[in-house]
Scaffold this active site. Structure first.
Site: not given
Lengths: 346, 346
Positions: B11, B99, B128, B152, B209, B212, B223, B227, B325
């Protein structure tokens, strides 16, 4: 495995390219798409018509000369275009309508679509005329007859626009769009940025086959206007007629305008757009707009088309790709058939 | 009208944004999408867990403080994260897994997905880890249990990529792709083009922002590599592991490199790509590439993401939009649920 019987109405570049795809790829589609296509009829005002319920040889159709009455060379063929017979009585499951766009009343394509749907056949088309002028009534007819009416190719040839917006972006709340929806005019503007005068750029586009002998519909925005009407009505729930959309083309732009823009790191683009207003109404326009280099459409150069959807949940989502081309537009018909297969196979 | 019961696993920002969308838009979805969502469970390692089969108040969940054990403040809630119970026994039809991404073994998210599918619940996720590492086995499990497994949001948040490629571009024969798949590194490169040093641009991205505290995964391409694995396996039928994809980031690019490129009207971009080779194998790479200004990805600036599919029938088709976002990623979960509704409603 499913086999769809298909009749080709209008046998110009697009449906000929579809026949080419069928002749080259039908076998692989069996596995990759789960269906094959069998051409059972072809009709064309210039070439004549032919029906064969056992299936016509797609390769033979592709290599047919583009001479008057040529379909008579196919066994069972005739120099006459028996459109109604091919649509209603060739045993087709799907009618691929790819005749010329008539921006005045959408005919005869609209009648062809009606005959097909009333006769219990699905319709796939790349024709802007019936969609811009009669989409609502034809859709009603398709619902009444529980037949599909698909027209992805009417906006950006094979580049998915309608399906992207209605399927992949469902729920994102599209509130408007801006598009570069005519490759010819965008090519002309791109070449003017390289220093050509408007008339020189148009002549070059004609030489390359991008522009027709009479480039009016492309450079004055009339082609874009049809597409704005189609998209505004389809995606924003509008009920616009062609005359509701204001339209200014690019013929008034001067070399000076283009030069000034370049010096400010900006680009003149012919933009077709529509948006939902605060009172719920939808307004559409076609006009040259000066875009700063950060705008998602500023970098779209040459004959490429693009559309940027303005959504509540994602901001701008932009797709670009070809907006014309025989094979590209034939792919739009194929993608419509894939959609029919997905929706109706159960 | 359908009501889906949904449990939120994790959450943080994404599922909280989904709860926000539900609290604000559920009523309008009834008409626009044909379904509503009822949150019946929430669990989070830090916040605790809660189950209410009659439905939790989405608005109350949204305004919950992000403090340890905060879910205990909801009637029936507890400071403990009873993940397994919420997934298996909250009566949910759909599990929204959001999560943290674990790029080593995809846990615990992978186990959460398995519990859900084995228990007869659909899974939607933006994570991912499970997809890059375990997509094949989890998909097998979903097929076996006739449950949907949708992800997606694992590539470009809400910007449709997987669905665009698999649905709208079906039949176009995708043979490869190139993407700008990390907004942070693209922001850094864009700012370096404005004259900032690499370290200054990274610091600015952190302040905004985008990056990180430890920007390694973004600027070194890790990252993007996840993908590339996801997309190569999903769209090109590859079976790549993370270590199969070569990976070079942008930290080696100097101000001089950027400057030289600008003077040649080119742009350095961190490109994740994959292609099918002549022998049928698929290779993937992540590396900075020098793109001329005509390349469809050259104009993608700032934190925007984009992917250009190379297709046999259409050439390049490119989509750009947000790649991150809270609301944008929550929309990806919503679009997954819309897809489930479309596929399973009959």
């Amino acid at each position: 495995m499913t086999e769809y019987k298909i009749a080709l109405v209008g046998f110009g570049g697009v449906n000929r390219a579809l026949a080419q795809l069928i002749s080259e790829r039908n076998t692989s589609w069996k596995e990759s798409l789960g269906f094959t296509l069998k051409i059972v009829g072809v009709t064309d005002l210039f070439l004549g018509s032919v029906i064969n319920r056992d299936g016509l040889d797609a390769g033979a159709l592709v290599s047919l000369p583009a001479t008057k009455g040529a379909l008579a060379q196919i066994p069972g063929g005739t120099v006459e275009a028996f459109n109604e017979t091919v649509i209603k009585n060739s045993g087709a499951d799907i009618i691929a309508e790819a005749t010329f766009t008539n921006p005045i009343d959408g005919e005869p394509a609209t009648t062809f679509c009606r005959w097909a749907l009333e006769g219990g056949k699905h319709v796939v088309t790349t024709n802007k005329g019936p969609i811009a002028i009669h989409a609502a009534t034809i859709k009603e007819l398709s619902l009444k007859n529980n037949m599909a009416f698909e027209y992805e190719g009417s906006v950006m040839s094979g580049t998915p626009v309608i399906r992207l917006a209605k399927q992949s972006l469902a729920g994102s709340e599209i509130v408007g769009f801006e598009g570069i929806l005519n490759g010819t005019s965008n090519y002309v503007l791109t070449r003017m940025e390289s220093g050509l005068a408007f008339s020189e750029a148009v002549a070059e586009a004609q030489k390359l086959g991008y522009a027709e002998a009479d480039p009016t519909a492309d450079v004055e925005g009339y082609d874009v206007r049809l597409k704005v009407v189609i998209l505004a009505n389809e995606l924003l729930g509008a009920k616009l007629s062609i005359s509701d959309v204001s339209c200014v083309g690019i013929s008034g732009l001067t070399a000076n305008d283009i030069d000034d823009a370049r010096q400010n790191n900006s680009h003149w683009k012919l933009i077709g757009s529509a948006k939902r207003n605060a009172d719920g109404s939808v307004s559409g326009t076609v006009e040259p707009k000066l875009l700063s280099s950060e705008h998602p459409l500023a970098g779209i150069s040459g004959a490429t088309n693009a559309i940027s959807f303005n959504t509540e949940l994602l901001g701008a989502v932009t797709v670009s790709g070809p907006g014309a081309g025989r094979i590209e537009t034939a792919f739009a018909l194929l993608s419509d058939i894939i959609n029919i297969h997905t929706a109706y196979k159960k």
